[in-house]
Every structure is written in C-alpha cells, then in structure tokens.
Design an enzyme around this catalytic site. Structure first.
Site, PDB file in Angstrom:
ATOM      1  N   LYS A 213       0.858  -1.198   0.000  1.00 36.53           N
ATOM      2  CA  LYS A 213       0.000   0.000   0.000  1.00 36.53           C
ATOM      3  C   LYS A 213       0.889   1.241   0.000  1.00 36.53           C
ATOM      4  CE  LYS A 213      -1.750   2.881   2.847  1.00 36.53           C
ATOM      5  NZ  LYS A 213      -1.771   4.039   1.924  1.00 36.53           N
ATOM      6  N   GLY A 266       8.047   5.777   6.587  1.00 37.23           N
ATOM      7  CA  GLY A 266       7.079   6.865   6.731  1.00 37.23           C
ATOM      8  C   GLY A 266       7.359   7.596   8.028  1.00 37.23           C
ATOM      9  N   THR A 268       7.282   8.822  11.999  1.00 41.70           N
ATOM     10  CA  THR A 268       7.525   8.138  13.276  1.00 41.70           C
ATOM     11  C   THR A 268       6.206   7.840  13.995  1.00 41.70           C
ATOM     12  OG1 THR A 268       9.676   9.171  13.435  1.00 41.70           O
ATOM     13  CG2 THR A 268       8.700   8.427  15.503  1.00 41.70           C
ATOM     14  N   VAL A 270       3.157   7.346  12.823  1.00 45.65           N
ATOM     15  CA  VAL A 270       2.414   6.236  12.213  1.00 45.65           C
ATOM     16  C   VAL A 270       3.084   4.910  12.578  1.00 45.65           C
ATOM     17  CG1 VAL A 270       1.768   5.165  10.016  1.00 45.65           C
ATOM     18  CG2 VAL A 270       1.449   7.618  10.335  1.00 45.65           C
ATOM     19  N   GLU A 294      11.673   2.478   8.762  1.00 47.55           N
ATOM     20  CA  GLU A 294      12.574   3.641   8.675  1.00 47.55           C
ATOM     21  C   GLU A 294      11.676   4.864   8.727  1.00 47.55           C
ATOM     22  OE1 GLU A 294      15.660   3.171   9.033  1.00 47.55           O
ATOM     23  OE2 GLU A 294      15.528   1.007   8.761  1.00 47.55           O
ATOM     24  N   CYS A 328      13.888  12.403   4.067  1.00 47.23           N
ATOM     25  CA  CYS A 328      14.016  12.136   5.501  1.00 47.23           C
ATOM     26  C   CYS A 328      15.390  12.564   5.988  1.00 47.23           C
ATOM     27  CB  CYS A 328      13.799  10.658   5.758  1.00 47.23           C
ATOM     28  SG  CYS A 328      14.942   9.648   4.827  1.00 47.23           S
ATOM     29  N   GLU A 426      10.219  17.548  13.143  1.00 44.94           N
ATOM     30  CA  GLU A 426      10.374  17.328  11.702  1.00 44.94           C
ATOM     31  C   GLU A 426       9.258  18.078  10.975  1.00 44.94           C
ATOM     32  OE1 GLU A 426       9.238  13.594   9.743  1.00 44.94           O
ATOM     33  OE2 GLU A 426      11.218  13.535   8.838  1.00 44.94           O
TER      34      GLU A 426
HETATM   35  N1  LIG Z   1      14.040   6.943   7.363  1.00 42.24           N
HETATM   36  C1  LIG Z   1      13.815   6.786   6.069  1.00 42.24           C
HETATM   37  O1  LIG Z   1      14.489   6.043   5.365  1.00 42.24           O
HETATM   38  C2  LIG Z   1      12.698   7.557   5.422  1.00 42.24           C
HETATM   39  C3  LIG Z   1      12.632   7.623   4.037  1.00 42.24           C
HETATM   40  C4  LIG Z   1      11.582   8.322   3.454  1.00 42.24           C
HETATM   41  C5  LIG Z   1      10.637   8.957   4.244  1.00 42.24           C
HETATM   42  N2  LIG Z   1      10.746   8.879   5.582  1.00 42.24           N
HETATM   43  C6  LIG Z   1       9.777   9.572   6.439  1.00 42.24           C
HETATM   44  O2  LIG Z   1       8.480   9.461   5.876  1.00 42.24           O
HETATM   45  C7  LIG Z   1       7.705  10.601   6.199  1.00 42.24           C
HETATM   46  C8  LIG Z   1       7.125  11.188   4.942  1.00 42.24           C
HETATM   47  O3  LIG Z   1       6.386  10.227   4.259  1.00 42.24           O
HETATM   48  P1  LIG Z   1       4.797  10.156   4.368  1.00 42.24           P
HETATM   49  O4  LIG Z   1       4.263  11.520   4.597  1.00 42.24           O
HETATM   50  O5  LIG Z   1       4.305   9.382   3.192  1.00 42.24           O
HETATM   51  O6  LIG Z   1       4.638   9.310   5.708  1.00 42.24           O
HETATM   52  P2  LIG Z   1       3.307   8.771   6.424  1.00 42.24           P
HETATM   53  O7  LIG Z   1       3.725   8.188   7.718  1.00 42.24           O
HETATM   54  O8  LIG Z   1       2.246   9.790   6.444  1.00 42.24           O
HETATM   55  O9  LIG Z   1       2.790   7.622   5.437  1.00 42.24           O
HETATM   56  C9  LIG Z   1       3.552   6.447   5.188  1.00 42.24           C
HETATM   57  C10 LIG Z   1       2.584   5.344   4.766  1.00 42.24           C
HETATM   58  O10 LIG Z   1       1.772   5.002   5.888  1.00 42.24           O
HETATM   59  C11 LIG Z   1       0.382   5.121   5.538  1.00 42.24           C
HETATM   60  N3  LIG Z   1      -0.359   5.523   6.729  1.00 42.24           N
HETATM   61  C12 LIG Z   1      -0.537   6.771   7.217  1.00 42.24           C
HETATM   62  N4  LIG Z   1      -1.244   6.724   8.357  1.00 42.24           N
HETATM   63  C13 LIG Z   1      -1.531   5.416   8.585  1.00 42.24           C
HETATM   64  C14 LIG Z   1      -2.208   4.709   9.617  1.00 42.24           C
HETATM   65  N5  LIG Z   1      -2.761   5.353  10.633  1.00 42.24           N
HETATM   66  N6  LIG Z   1      -2.272   3.356   9.528  1.00 42.24           N
HETATM   67  C15 LIG Z   1      -1.703   2.693   8.503  1.00 42.24           C
HETATM   68  N7  LIG Z   1      -1.045   3.309   7.506  1.00 42.24           N
HETATM   69  C16 LIG Z   1      -0.954   4.640   7.549  1.00 42.24           C
HETATM   70  C17 LIG Z   1       0.377   6.157   4.429  1.00 42.24           C
HETATM   71  O11 LIG Z   1      -0.790   6.071   3.669  1.00 42.24           O
HETATM   72  C18 LIG Z   1       1.633   5.789   3.664  1.00 42.24           C
HETATM   73  O12 LIG Z   1       1.399   4.693   2.793  1.00 42.24           O
HETATM   74  C19 LIG Z   1       8.659  11.559   6.888  1.00 42.24           C
HETATM   75  O13 LIG Z   1       8.477  11.470   8.270  1.00 42.24           O
HETATM   76  C20 LIG Z   1      10.025  11.046   6.488  1.00 42.24           C
HETATM   77  O14 LIG Z   1      11.059  11.374   7.367  1.00 42.24           O
HETATM   78  C21 LIG Z   1      11.732   8.192   6.192  1.00 42.24           C
HETATM   79  N1  LIG Z   2      18.263   7.807   1.120  1.00 38.77           N
HETATM   80  C1  LIG Z   2      17.940   9.181   0.879  1.00 38.77           C
HETATM   81  C2  LIG Z   2      16.821   9.672   1.738  1.00 38.77           C
HETATM   82  C3  LIG Z   2      15.587   8.846   1.754  1.00 38.77           C
HETATM   83  C4  LIG Z   2      14.552   9.475   2.608  1.00 38.77           C
HETATM   84  O1  LIG Z   2      13.710  10.224   2.245  1.00 38.77           O
HETATM   85  C5  LIG Z   2      19.141  10.059   1.157  1.00 38.77           C
HETATM   86  O2  LIG Z   2      20.154   9.573   1.637  1.00 38.77           O
HETATM   87  O3  LIG Z   2      19.060  11.253   0.895  1.00 38.77           O
END
Ligand SMILES: NC(=O)c1ccc[n+]([C@@H]2O[C@H](COP(=O)([O-])OP(=O)(O)OC[C@H]3O[C@@H](n4cnc5c(N)ncnc54)[C@H](O)[C@@H]3O)[C@@H](O)[C@H]2O)c1
Ligand SMILES: N[C@@H](CCC=O)C(=O)O
Length: 545
Positions: A213, A266, A268, A270, A294, A328, A426
């Site tokens: 999803k 996604g 933290t 969630v 992550e 991120c 964030e």
């Molecule tokens: N650490 C990493 O490698 C990394 C990489 C990319 C993004 N991110 C993080 O992701 C976030 C941005 O992405 P986003 O806005 O899509 O994140 P998000 O947490 O809003 O969504 C991530 C996924 O979870 C789903 N989701 C949201 N709420 C939910 C719930 N209550 N139950 C089940 N599923 C749910 C969303 O539809 C989506 O598919 C930022 O916090 C970013 O730092 C982290």
């Molecule tokens: N791996 C990517 C970040 C992914 C998260 O959004 C970077 O290193 O910039």
C-alpha cells in the site's frame, strides 16, 4: 531444474544521466512528460491476476499544477485488503518453491527495464506525481531503485552462501533461509519512488508474498512500477498493490493470523501506532511478525570554526532544499560558529535568491512544489509563527503561494534558542533553522546536537580540524545512523552508504543491505548424521573386564 552454484552479475551503481540541453535522455524525458500530461489514466489496484477498479475514484494532480487532472485511481475498502491477502497467500507456495536464481532473474530484469525502456516513463511519473525535478527523479526512481534491485540480488546470494563453518565428523550442518510464514505488508511513503519499489521487492526477492500500500500521493509512479514488475515476470499475487486508507488497511492486516511482517517507511508517529497495534494483537499471529520501519529525521549540520564557509553553505543549500527538503535525510537544523556566520549567511542568501522555483516541466527550476495542500498549510503555519517570534530572524525566504501549486520559498530561520520548535520537530519541507554559537562553545554544542531531537537519522560535521572531526564522530555516535564528514547529510548511495537511523528514526535495518534482507527470512538449521548411533549407551558405561 537447473543444477549448479550460480554467481549473479557483479552489481555496479547505475550511472546518473545528466539531462543536459540537447541530450538524448532529455528529449526522451520531455516526450514522456508530454505524453503523461496528455492522457488521464484510470489507475486500477492490482490484486492477484486482476486489475480492480471501484466506483470511488480519487484524483491525482501535479503538486506544482493542481488545476491539471493527471489521473484518477480507484480507492478500495477492507474487502480489497482481504482479497489482496488471499491472493498473496494463494501465490505463496509456487513463489517460495521457485529456485532462487529464477527470482534473481526477475528482479535483475526489473532493474534493466527501469534502466532502459521504462526510465523516462518512471522518471516522468515521479516528476509529475511527486513534483521532483529531472535530476531528483533520476537519482530516485531510476538510479536508486535500479541499485536496490541489483545490489539486493547480490546480497541475497551472499545470505544463501553463508553456512555453518564446521560440520563434525560424520555430520553435515547446513542452514536454509526460509521465507516468512505468511505475508508481508509493505507500507510506503510519498517521497521516494525508489523506496516504494524497494519495500515490496526486497521482501519478495527472499521468497515472500506481499501486500503493498503506497501513499496516495505516490500512486502515479507506483502504477508504473507495477507495470514493470509484471513485464519482468513477477507472478500474479506475489506483489498486490492496493489503495486503501491506512487505518482501514491496518485494521484488516494487523488482525490477520498470517501477518508475518511489515516493511514500513514513513513518519515516526504512524510507525509507533502500528508497532503498538501489533503488540496488542501479538497473540493473534501464527508467528512473531518482523517489524522493520525507517521513519522521520531532524537531520543536522554542525560546522566547526575551522570549516570552509563555501563547503558549509553548499552543504546547507543542497542538503536542506533539494526536493524541497522532503527527504528524511534533509538538513533541517544547523549549528554555525559566530566567526563563520557572516560568510555562510551571505553565501546562502546569494544561492537561495538564485534558485528558480516553479513546475518540473521547466528544467531550469531547481525548486518545485511541496507534496500537498496539507503539507503546504502546515509549513505556512510554522513560517508564520517564526515571523511573529522575536527570537527568530528570517534570513531567507519566508513566502509561500498556493495559487498554481503548493509552492513554499526555501526558508532559513536563525533562532536565539537552540531548542526552538523548528530545531526539534520534523517539518518535512524547505525550512532550515540555524543556531549560531560562540566559537569557544563547540564542546557544549556537541551536547546540544545530541540531545535536541528524538531522531537519529543523518548528520554532518564540517571541519578542517581532525581533532574536532574525531571528537564529533565519537560524541555524536548515537545521533545519526548515517554520519557525514565534510558533506551534506543527504544522497546515500546503495552499495556505498547503507541507509537508516535509530532512536525515533527507525529500526535501522539499513535499506539496500544484507542486514535488511535478513529480516525477510527465517533460517532453518539442518543437521544430517551419516552414521547415526544405534545404541544409547556411552562407551564409559561399558563394564571393564
Ligand atoms: N528513514 C527513512 O528512510 C525515510 C525515508 C523516506 C521517508 N521517511 C519519512 O516518511 C515521512 C514522509 O512520508 P509520508 O508523509 O508518506 O509518511 P506517512 O507516515 O504519512 O505515510 C507512510 C505510509 O503510511 C500510511 N499511513 C498513514 N497513516 C496510517 C495509519 N494510521 N495506519 C496505517 N497506515 C498509515 C500512508 O498512507 C503511507 O502509505 C517523513 O516522516 C520522512 O522522514 C523516512
Ligand atoms: N536515502 C535518501 C533519503 C531517503 C529518505 O527520504 C538520502 O540519503 O538522501
């Protein structure tokens, strides 16, 4: 069945194309953008061998041009989640019994399709759907995803090759890497098409079946990925792509006895909710689910007084503002010594005023739109609060405009309080907050950097003093899972800098590494005895004559 110990092609990082004027790749990408804009796709879910459409059509519009309708997609409900789980479980036996080299071939082919015939299409989809410029799309949906696939195939073989070093006399010890018992849920974010592709494929590669999803704001490119998976030969049911509201999907998935693991990227909050739900339901599952996530970051750049001001300002403007700060890993808090600040500030103001901001279709634009109105409104609120705060100086930017798209100017805030809200939380947008410290306070600032936020994803030290580099590397050892010396904190490359953070930033299972793939298998140890004993008595029990 084929017989042999096979080696896979040695992976190399996919070269990044430059899209310069008159280049072939630029022409192909422009054509793909035009073609995509000219059609209005009706995007289905993919469940088993079916393309599933529903009466609930939701719209996809480019974030930089929200008046243009790009596509619609069919939103599903709980019944589609159940159907996807059933399709996955039905595909499981054939998929896990397929020899590993056949799985490897499918994902190597996926990589080659993305590198060749689908490159322009997937990049155009990422540019339009997620508002990424050509270069940012190229390093994401083409290169990083291709690298994930090729390097993961290599890591898979290395995992299978690892065997117990010793087999006693008359014994053969071996370890088999079984796929997990059940299905994997891949829950993917909006910001990287590479991550959307990696989370389902890495688990599938190890023989698992997946319900995937994506974030609704990434569906436009996810649809292209699904087409590539199918063309590469991923069998029906192995990866099922559904568009269902997160909590609705979670309600079905996390109550299912065959739920075997979640591969999440996604936010933290969630992830923590999901973990809590899994914990509450733990007695319902046949096996302890693997939880890999992550999550967010509050990534730092720490400049030492010995740093070169040009290196600092370039790391900041690229690290904070590429892809509108929606990585991120993006630099979102910086600590600059007072002696360097005038030069760093002047450089940043020069660079930021030279940024061109606008739609992705114009290749001169360095900055595009943020992902959605929700994100736009949230960022505008933080910027307005900063403007009204006496403790904050707006060093650059500070304006925003949603008339045509969700455009936020790259904004630099200088704060008096190192714990000001935008130093800790964030924001996930083009807002960088800076704390200027007295040069003599470097030691104290190391503590501040370490304890300011709940996250520990990425961070940089910029310095020409080796003692300062050594000190920061040691003192900030738990403050970042990816630590950079004299560089920006973004842009990790698969096969070079395995990516992931700890503390509030995730389980640190390092995407694009063997560490991650090990989470998707359950080893079985097999001991075979060639000449088993036939009498229970030890020799010492034998009576002496
Ligand atoms: N650490 C990493 O490698 C990394 C990489 C990319 C993004 N991110 C993080 O992701 C976030 C941005 O992405 P986003 O806005 O899509 O994140 P998000 O947490 O809003 O969504 C991530 C996924 O979870 C789903 N989701 C949201 N709420 C939910 C719930 N209550 N139950 C089940 N599923 C749910 C969303 O539809 C989506 O598919 C930022 O916090 C970013 O730092 C982290
Ligand atoms: N791996 C990517 C970040 C992914 C998260 O959004 C970077 O290193 O910039």
């Amino acid at each position: 069945m084929l017989k042999g110990f096979f080696n896979v092609p040695v992976p190399q990082n996919e070269p990044v194309l430059n899209y310069g004027p008159r280049s072939l790749e630029r022409a192909a990408l422009k054509a793909a953008l035009e073609q995509a804009r000219a059609q209005q796709l009706d995007i289905p879910m993919y469940i088993g061998d079916k393309e599933v459409r529903t009466g609930n059509k939701l719209e996809i519009r480019p974030p930089h041009d929200h008046k243009h309708l790009l596509a619609t997609f069919s939103e599903g409900d709980a019944s589609h989640v159940t159907a996807a789980i059933d399709a996955a479980l039905a595909a499981k036996a054939n998929w896990e019994n397929l020899p590993w080299e056949q799985r490897a071939a499918i994902f190597l082919k996926t990589a080659d399709l993305l590198a060749g015939p689908y490159r322009a299409k997937v990049n155009a989809a990422t540019m339009l759907g997620q508002s990424k410029n050509a270069y940012q799309a190229e390093i994401d949906s083409a290169c990083e995803l291709i690298d994930f696939l090729r390097f993961n195939v290599q890591y898979m073989t290395e995992i299978y090759q690892q065997q117990p070093p010793i087999s006693g006399k008359g014994v053969w010890n071996r370890v088999e890497q079984r796929p997990l018992e059940g299905f994997i849920f891949a829950l993917t974010p909006f910001n990287f098409t590479a991550i959307a592709g990696n989370l389902p494929t890495s688990a599938a590669m190890m023989g698992n079946v997946v319900v995937w999803k994506p974030a609704y704001t990434q569906i436009y490119a996810a649809n292209v990925l699904m087409q590539v998976f199918k063309e590469a030969g991923v069998p029906d049911g192995v990866i099922n792509l559904i568009y269902v509201d997160g909590p609705v999907a979670g309600e079905v998935i996390f109550n299912h006895p065959d739920f075997a693991g979640i591969h999440f990227t996604g936010s933290t909050k969630v992830f923590q909710n999901i973990w809590q739900t899994i914990g509450t339901n733990i007695h319902k599952y046949k096996t302890y689910p693997r939880i890999v996530g992550e999550t967010g970051g509050k990534d730092f750049v720490l400049a030492h007084p010995s740093a070169d001001a040009d290196v600092v300002s370039t790391a900041l403007v690229r690290g904070a503002f590429e892809y509108q700060g929606q990585k991120c890993s993006a630099a979102s808090r910086a600590y600059i010594p007072a002696s360097l600040w005038p030069a760093v500030k002047a450089n940043m103001q020069r660079d930021i005023t030279s940024f061109k901001i606008g739609p992705v279709e114009n290749f001169e634009n360095f900055i595009n739109a943020v992902i959605s109105e929700v994100s736009f409104d949230k960022l505008a609120k933080y910027i307005d609060a900063a403007k009204a705060d006496d403790g904050v100086e707006i060093v650059a930017g500070g304006n925003y405009d949603k008339t045509k798209g969700w455009f936020i100017e790259p904004t630099v805030l200088k704060v008096n309080d190192p714990y000001y809200v935008t130093m800790c939380e964030e924001l996930f947008g083009p807002v960088l907050t800076i704390y200027v410290y007295e040069d003599a306070q470097f030691d104290e600032v190391l503590n501040i950097v370490d304890k300011t936020s709940i996250y520990a994803l990425t961070g940089s030290i910029i310095s020409q003093d080796r003692y300062a580099i050594a000190e920061a590397t040691y003192r900030l050892r738990n403050a970042a899972g990816n630590f950079y010396i004299n560089d920006k904190p973004t842009g990790a490359v698969v096969g070079q800098q395995p990516f992931g953070g700890a503390r509030g930033s995730g389980t640190n299972d390092k995407a694009g590494s063997m560490i991650n793939l090990l989470r998707w298998v359950s080893p079985r140890t097999i001991k075979e005895t060639f000449d088993p004993p036939k009498d229970y008595r030890y020799p010492f029990l034998t009576k002496e004559s």
